[in-house]
Design an enzyme around this catalytic site. Structure first.
Site, mmCIF file in Angstrom:
data_model
loop_
_atom_site.group_PDB
_atom_site.id
_atom_site.type_symbol
_atom_site.label_atom_id
_atom_site.label_comp_id
_atom_site.label_asym_id
_atom_site.label_seq_id
_atom_site.Cartn_x
_atom_site.Cartn_y
_atom_site.Cartn_z
ATOM 1 N N ASP A 70 0.818 -1.224 0.000
ATOM 2 C CA ASP A 70 0.000 0.000 0.000
ATOM 3 C C ASP A 70 0.852 1.275 0.000
ATOM 4 O O ASP A 70 0.319 2.382 0.059
ATOM 5 C CB ASP A 70 -0.942 0.012 1.207
ATOM 6 C CG ASP A 70 -0.192 0.018 2.532
ATOM 7 O OD1 ASP A 70 1.063 -0.034 2.522
ATOM 8 O OD2 ASP A 70 -0.843 0.082 3.587
ATOM 9 N N LYS B 195 21.904 39.007 -5.122
ATOM 10 C CA LYS B 195 20.853 38.210 -5.762
ATOM 11 C C LYS B 195 19.518 38.467 -5.080
ATOM 12 O O LYS B 195 19.465 38.671 -3.874
ATOM 13 C CB LYS B 195 21.241 36.730 -5.574
ATOM 14 C CG LYS B 195 20.217 35.724 -6.010
ATOM 15 C CD LYS B 195 20.699 34.307 -5.747
ATOM 16 C CE LYS B 195 20.067 33.701 -4.520
ATOM 17 N NZ LYS B 195 20.416 32.289 -4.306
ATOM 18 N N THR C 4 18.128 24.302 -8.514
ATOM 19 C CA THR C 4 17.796 24.336 -9.945
ATOM 20 C C THR C 4 18.996 24.739 -10.794
ATOM 21 O O THR C 4 18.954 24.633 -12.021
ATOM 22 C CB THR C 4 16.683 25.361 -10.219
ATOM 23 O OG1 THR C 4 17.198 26.669 -9.898
ATOM 24 C CG2 THR C 4 15.447 25.100 -9.390
ATOM 25 N N ARG D 289 15.432 36.817 -5.100
ATOM 26 C CA ARG D 289 14.570 35.765 -5.637
ATOM 27 C C ARG D 289 13.108 36.177 -5.470
ATOM 28 O O ARG D 289 12.725 36.656 -4.399
ATOM 29 C CB ARG D 289 14.826 34.451 -4.887
ATOM 30 C CG ARG D 289 14.154 33.248 -5.548
ATOM 31 C CD ARG D 289 14.333 31.992 -4.721
ATOM 32 N NE ARG D 289 15.674 31.444 -4.745
ATOM 33 C CZ ARG D 289 16.134 30.617 -5.684
ATOM 34 N NH1 ARG D 289 15.374 30.277 -6.694
ATOM 35 N NH2 ARG D 289 17.368 30.142 -5.610
HETATM 36 C C1 R5P Z 1 19.728 30.067 -1.285
HETATM 37 O O1 R5P Z 1 19.788 31.016 -0.523
HETATM 38 C C2 R5P Z 1 20.759 28.999 -1.322
HETATM 39 O O2 R5P Z 1 21.886 29.348 -0.576
HETATM 40 C C3 R5P Z 1 21.168 28.652 -2.734
HETATM 41 O O3 R5P Z 1 21.818 29.758 -3.314
HETATM 42 C C4 R5P Z 1 19.963 28.303 -3.537
HETATM 43 O O4 R5P Z 1 19.224 27.306 -2.900
HETATM 44 C C5 R5P Z 1 20.358 27.831 -4.909
HETATM 45 O O5 R5P Z 1 19.185 27.529 -5.605
HETATM 46 P P1 R5P Z 1 19.147 27.412 -7.179
HETATM 47 O O6 R5P Z 1 20.241 26.469 -7.585
HETATM 48 O O7 R5P Z 1 17.774 26.891 -7.453
HETATM 49 O O8 R5P Z 1 19.339 28.767 -7.745
#
Ligand code: R5P
Length: 292
Positions: A36, A190, A222, A192
């Site tokens: 299961d 950076k 990623t 996000r």
């Molecule tokens: C984020 O703050 C982490 O330190 C990495 O920079 C992040 O997880 C990298 O993610 P990705 O490869 O998706 O850009």
């Protein structure tokens, strides 16, 4: 021997090496999936009165890896061990360390509290995203950034490298590598988008002309962060770019993305199951003293 090393299903690529460093014969757990879909775990060794080291990382599928870990802890508690020490080199959910958008959980808080509640008494991990989150674990929790072992490899592939953090939050890690390699360091800026996950890298002039550059980070997920950074650095004249990370998650088409950004080498600690195109370094020597 009063110590025992119990190796979970998500430790099979590193547990023999860890056992050698600890001078312990690894005990691999029995595990299977019921028809299961439920998970079965059995520890085929007596653990009563012993100091039990449980080795299990938490790679994809993360929820299953975590559940396996919890079942191992639960199984061990029945034998009244002296201590249960977890070596969990990669701790999933570590990036959900705060409420970014109203309505979200602090996933890492729940995970670390649950590990304590299950019976773990000490935790050793590699380069958790935010070391301060380890306070959620109710006992000693040690975070190790494998600067020494990764630096040995970096030396093989670079000459007088510039160490670069992909964002300001990773600056401390870059400083540690730069100190070990007697090199200089810098950071990028950076941002996000919390909804789309899209990364914006602010243009910043860095003295990279004709230099070997090493981007150091905790995680490549990623590959978006590293690929964006590399493009900017090559445009500014960098000679060669390599990456050194603790956790090479490499989700989806990350490897292709890094290849097309002309990343010459990906070096990673052996915290996650191996994938092609990555050179893995065993980091047991950096943590072994914390498991004694
Ligand atoms: C984020 O703050 C982490 O330190 C990495 O920079 C992040 O997880 C990298 O993610 P990705 O490869 O998706 O850009």
């Amino acid at each position: 021997m009063n110590r025992i090393l119990v190796c979970g299903p998500k430790s099979e690529w590193f547990c023999d090496k860890l056992g050698k460093k600890l001078e312990l014969e690894p005990i691999f757990v029995e595990h299977k999936k019921f028809p299961d879909g439920e998970t079965y775990i059995r520890i085929p060794e007596e653990t009563t009165g012993k100091k039990v080291i449980i080795a299990q990382s938490t790679p994809y599928p993360q929820d299953k890896s975590i559940w396996e870990l919890l079942l191992m802890i639960e199984a061990v508690t029945h034998h009244k061990p002296e201590k249960i020490i977890l070596y969990t080199p990669y701790i999933a959910y570590s990036r959900q360390d705060k409420i970014f958008r109203e309505g979200e959980p602090i996933s890492i808080k729940l995970l670390l509290q649950t590990l304590s509640l299950a019976g773990a008494t000490k935790l050793v991990t590699i380069d958790i995203h935010k070391p301060e989150t380890l306070a959620y674990f109710r006992g000693p929790a040690i975070n190790v950034i494998p600067v020494k072992t990764l630096s040995q490899k970096i030396r093989e592939y670079t000459e007088n490298p510039l160490i670069l953090a992909p964002d300001k939050g990773a600056l401390n890690r870059a400083k540690q590598f730069a100190k070990e390699l007697e090199s200089d360091h810098d950071y990028l800026e950076k941002q996000r988008d919390r909804i789309t996950g899209e990364i914006q890298m602010k243009t910043k002039t860095i003295p990279v002309k004709n230099r070997d550059v090493v981007i150091v980070d905790d995680i490549i997920a990623t590959g978006g962060t590293v690929a964006k950074a590399a493009r900017m650095l090559y445009e500014q004249g960098a000679e060669k770019i390599i990456v050194a990370v603790s956790h090479a998650l490499l989700a989806g088409n990350a490897i292709e993305k890094l290849g097309s950004a002309d990343i010459k080498k990906i070096i990673a600690a052996n915290t996650l199951p191996p994938k092609s195109s990555v050179e893995y370094i065993d980091v047991s020597s950096e943590i072994v003293d914390h498991l004694l």
